[in-house]
Design an enzyme around this catalytic site. Structure first.
Site, mmCIF file in Angstrom:
data_model
loop_
_atom_site.group_PDB
_atom_site.id
_atom_site.type_symbol
_atom_site.label_atom_id
_atom_site.label_comp_id
_atom_site.label_asym_id
_atom_site.label_seq_id
_atom_site.Cartn_x
_atom_site.Cartn_y
_atom_site.Cartn_z
ATOM 1 C CG HIS A 308 -0.644 -41.540 -125.526
ATOM 2 N ND1 HIS A 308 -0.407 -42.376 -126.701
ATOM 3 C CD2 HIS A 308 -1.760 -41.615 -124.882
ATOM 4 C CE1 HIS A 308 -1.384 -43.238 -126.539
ATOM 5 N NE2 HIS A 308 -2.282 -43.002 -125.470
ATOM 6 C CG ASP A 366 -6.007 -39.980 -118.343
ATOM 7 O OD1 ASP A 366 -7.378 -40.342 -118.527
ATOM 8 O OD2 ASP A 366 -5.337 -40.966 -118.517
HETATM 9 N N1 CMC Z 1 6.574 -35.465 -117.854
HETATM 10 C C1 CMC Z 1 7.810 -35.211 -118.049
HETATM 11 N N2 CMC Z 1 8.741 -36.064 -118.884
HETATM 12 C C2 CMC Z 1 8.004 -36.843 -119.652
HETATM 13 C C3 CMC Z 1 6.432 -37.108 -119.609
HETATM 14 C C4 CMC Z 1 5.716 -36.340 -118.549
HETATM 15 N N3 CMC Z 1 4.540 -36.445 -118.474
HETATM 16 N N4 CMC Z 1 6.178 -37.998 -120.317
HETATM 17 C C5 CMC Z 1 7.525 -38.572 -120.976
HETATM 18 N N5 CMC Z 1 8.306 -37.943 -120.358
HETATM 19 C C6 CMC Z 1 9.731 -37.860 -121.099
HETATM 20 C C7 CMC Z 1 10.399 -39.004 -120.587
HETATM 21 O O1 CMC Z 1 11.153 -38.707 -119.268
HETATM 22 C C8 CMC Z 1 11.288 -39.424 -121.587
HETATM 23 O O2 CMC Z 1 12.570 -38.608 -121.724
HETATM 24 P P1 CMC Z 1 13.949 -39.362 -122.247
HETATM 25 O O3 CMC Z 1 13.809 -39.619 -123.402
HETATM 26 O O4 CMC Z 1 14.919 -38.051 -121.849
HETATM 27 O O5 CMC Z 1 14.316 -40.351 -121.137
HETATM 28 C C9 CMC Z 1 10.691 -39.071 -122.857
HETATM 29 O O6 CMC Z 1 9.946 -37.894 -122.444
HETATM 30 C C10 CMC Z 1 9.911 -40.301 -123.355
HETATM 31 O O7 CMC Z 1 9.015 -40.986 -122.394
HETATM 32 P P2 CMC Z 1 8.883 -42.214 -122.313
HETATM 33 O O8 CMC Z 1 8.354 -42.471 -120.800
HETATM 34 O O9 CMC Z 1 10.033 -43.233 -122.802
HETATM 35 O O10 CMC Z 1 7.427 -42.515 -123.041
HETATM 36 P P3 CMC Z 1 6.608 -43.762 -123.069
HETATM 37 O O11 CMC Z 1 5.907 -43.826 -124.389
HETATM 38 O O12 CMC Z 1 7.295 -44.879 -122.619
HETATM 39 O O13 CMC Z 1 5.480 -43.220 -121.911
HETATM 40 C C11 CMC Z 1 3.659 -42.261 -121.028
HETATM 41 C C12 CMC Z 1 4.228 -42.660 -122.105
HETATM 42 C C13 CMC Z 1 2.103 -41.799 -121.197
HETATM 43 C C14 CMC Z 1 3.557 -43.447 -119.984
HETATM 44 C C15 CMC Z 1 4.509 -41.020 -120.364
HETATM 45 O O14 CMC Z 1 4.328 -40.037 -121.243
HETATM 46 C C16 CMC Z 1 3.893 -40.585 -118.889
HETATM 47 O O15 CMC Z 1 4.255 -41.006 -117.991
HETATM 48 N N6 CMC Z 1 3.103 -39.648 -118.974
HETATM 49 C C17 CMC Z 1 2.499 -39.141 -117.673
HETATM 50 C C18 CMC Z 1 1.277 -40.127 -117.197
HETATM 51 C C19 CMC Z 1 -0.077 -40.030 -118.235
HETATM 52 O O16 CMC Z 1 -0.328 -38.990 -118.482
HETATM 53 N N7 CMC Z 1 -0.609 -41.253 -118.641
HETATM 54 C C20 CMC Z 1 -1.778 -41.298 -119.270
HETATM 55 C C21 CMC Z 1 -1.370 -41.737 -120.729
HETATM 56 S S1 CMC Z 1 -2.979 -41.436 -121.636
HETATM 57 C C22 CMC Z 1 -4.315 -42.486 -121.180
HETATM 58 C C23 CMC Z 1 -4.102 -43.839 -121.393
HETATM 59 O O17 CMC Z 1 -4.157 -43.934 -122.590
HETATM 60 O O18 CMC Z 1 -3.475 -44.605 -120.621
#
Ligand code: CMC
Length: 432
Positions: A308, A366
């Site tokens: 998140h 989720d």
């Molecule tokens: N699986 C594997 N690696 C992950 C995941 C995951 N679910 N989420 C983040 N990472 C890694 C990502 O690759 C990155 O690694 P690095 O620093 O080496 O590049 C690091 O963790 C930080 O991730 P980010 O994508 O930069 O973080 P963000 O804040 O931009 O994204 C997120 C947050 C929720 C979009 C992301 O964690 C994700 O895609 N999760 C899966 C989708 C998901 O479950 N979404 C629902 C969110 S909760 C409901 C809502 O409020 O919408």
């Protein structure tokens, strides 16, 4: 604004810039950079708004490190244990918990706005039988501005109020109509002596040929999920609603834009993606393979329902939902129990894995919600629609706050331009 300033120093220690500091009730201080461009000729750069407060808001507070979520100051755990979705909707919209009289009047108003104009209902005849519910929901919500154009003056408080009640009341009816189209069953009209979630369950699952009995555990679970999804401060879809609405666009269009933003798999679409992922994993023996894929930077696969932007410890909503999962599956979801077992196992494996520990990746709201929806008989493609029903009240509350803000300005970010410098047009015959 406080009298405090924050000083950015040059590398040699000499003072380069003083910025005014704004303080909220809770949370980090905010540096006011509103005059930065005018006074210094530079922009700030923060793709994804990782360190940017886009507005002031009184509605919801999140402390991502401590796993705290407050609606109007009330911890979500307390609301989940003691309140109802309709009461939480009132709280988010009006800022205070209602008295018994206020709650009864609000509940009654929502109940009496559940029907759709028959013309709007006929839109569903035009969609393909297998259209994704989110496509239909956003289209039909957008079309509401074609029905209520005489009550859409964003500067008129009565118009804003009627809009708020209408959209909250009609979202379940619209989602149910989409569901009935998908399953080839006749539309079931709302029955307004039923509560919000009970009415929704009936519109989804009743058929004219048989009596329908509402399962109280199903109603309770759905109500809880709506409470937990009701608001989440400046998330992607809410920011979209605020941004679309900031131009003065009608509120139905702004909400339709929010619904479209919610659909993405990084946001509300994740609940659908989690279920697909769990089905794909299939059995506990395949977990290591998928965890390895999630960690592989060359593989686009991510563990859906994990991670998140704000929560870096745990998502309090996931903890509450996990408990409800047990209750629902004990009561009605025997066939979905293996999927839940698989989810619990996957959570345990990921939580012990150094990659997920180092990056603070925990199950989010989720991760478990889809298992409950599935046990209730809601198809996977409708999961994000369920999220939209709950989140509508948050969108509306933020839209109201944005539109009534003194000195409101259109949201209009700037950019770091990386395209071609100025150049002269070349006639087509002269181009190589
Ligand atoms: N699986 C594997 N690696 C992950 C995941 C995951 N679910 N989420 C983040 N990472 C890694 C990502 O690759 C990155 O690694 P690095 O620093 O080496 O590049 C690091 O963790 C930080 O991730 P980010 O994508 O930069 O973080 P963000 O804040 O931009 O994204 C997120 C947050 C929720 C979009 C992301 O964690 C994700 O895609 N999760 C899966 C989708 C998901 O479950 N979404 C629902 C969110 S909760 C409901 C809502 O409020 O919408």
């Amino acid at each position: 604004m406080t009298n405090e300033t924050y000083t950015l120093n040059n590398a040699d220690g000499s003072t380069s810039l003083e910025l005014p500091v704004k303080k909220g009730t809770l949370g980090p201080d905010v540096l006011d950079i509103g005059k930065l461009y005018r006074e210094q000729g530079v922009f700030t750069y923060d793709p994804g708004f990782v360190a940017t407060a886009s507005c002031e808001s009184d509605i919801t507070f999140i402390d991502g490190d401590k796993g705290v979520l407050l609606y109007r100051g009330y911890p979500v755990e307390q609301l989940a244990a003691n309140s109802s979705f309709i009461e939480v909707a009132y709280l988010l919209l009006y800022g205070e918990l209602p008295t018994a009289t206020q709650l009864a009047a609000f509940d009654n108003s929502i109940r009496t706005h559940t029907m759709l104009n028959e013309g709007m209902l006929r839109f569903f005849n035009g969609f393909r039988y297998d259209a994704h519910p989110m496509a239909m929901i956003s289209a039909v919500v957008g079309s509401m501005s074609a029905y209520y154009h005489d009550t859409m003056d964003v500067n008129n408080p009565e118009h804003r109020e009627i809009f708020a009640h209408r959209i909250i009341a009609k979202l379940p009816t619209i989602a149910a109509a989409a569901h009935k189209l998908n399953v080839g069953q006749p539309f079931i009209y709302p029955q307004n002596d039923l509560g919000y979630t009970e009415n929704m369950l009936r519109m989804f699952f009743a058929v004219p040929a048989e009596p329908y009995e509402i399962n109280p555990v199903a109603a309770q679970a759905l109500d809880l999920l709506f409470i937990l999804h009701a608001d989440h401060e400046q998330n992607c879809s809410t920011s979209t609603v605020r941004m679309a609405g900031s131009s003065g666009a009608n509120p139905y269009s702004a909400i339709a834009a929010g619904i479209a933003a919610l659909w993405g798999p990084a946001h509300g679409g994740a609940n659908e993606a989690v279920l697909r992922m769990l089905t794909q994993i299939g059995s506990a023996k395949n977990i290591p393979e998928y965890v390895a894929k999630a960690k592989d930077k060359d593989d686009p696969f991510r563990l859906m329902g994990f991670g998140h932007r704000v929560y870096k410890n745990f998502d309090p909503r996931a903890t509450i939902i996990r408990k409800m999962c047990h209750k629902v599956l004990d009561q009605m979801g025997g066939k979905d129990a293996p999927l839940f077992e698989l989810a619990l196992e996957l959570e345990q494996v990921a939580l012990k894995d150094p990659y997920f520990i180092e990056k603070n990746l925990y199950p989010n709201v989720d991760f478990y919600s889809g298992i409950i929806y599935r046990a209730l008989g809601i198809p996977t493609s409708m999961f994000t629609g369920m999220f939209a029903i709950g989140r509508t009240v948050g969108w509306v509350s933020h839209w109201q706050e944005m539109i009534t803000e003194p000195g409101r300005r259109i949201a209009r970010p700037r950019q770091l331009y990386t395209g071609a410098p100025e150049r002269n047009y070349i006639a087509v015959a002269d181009r190589k």
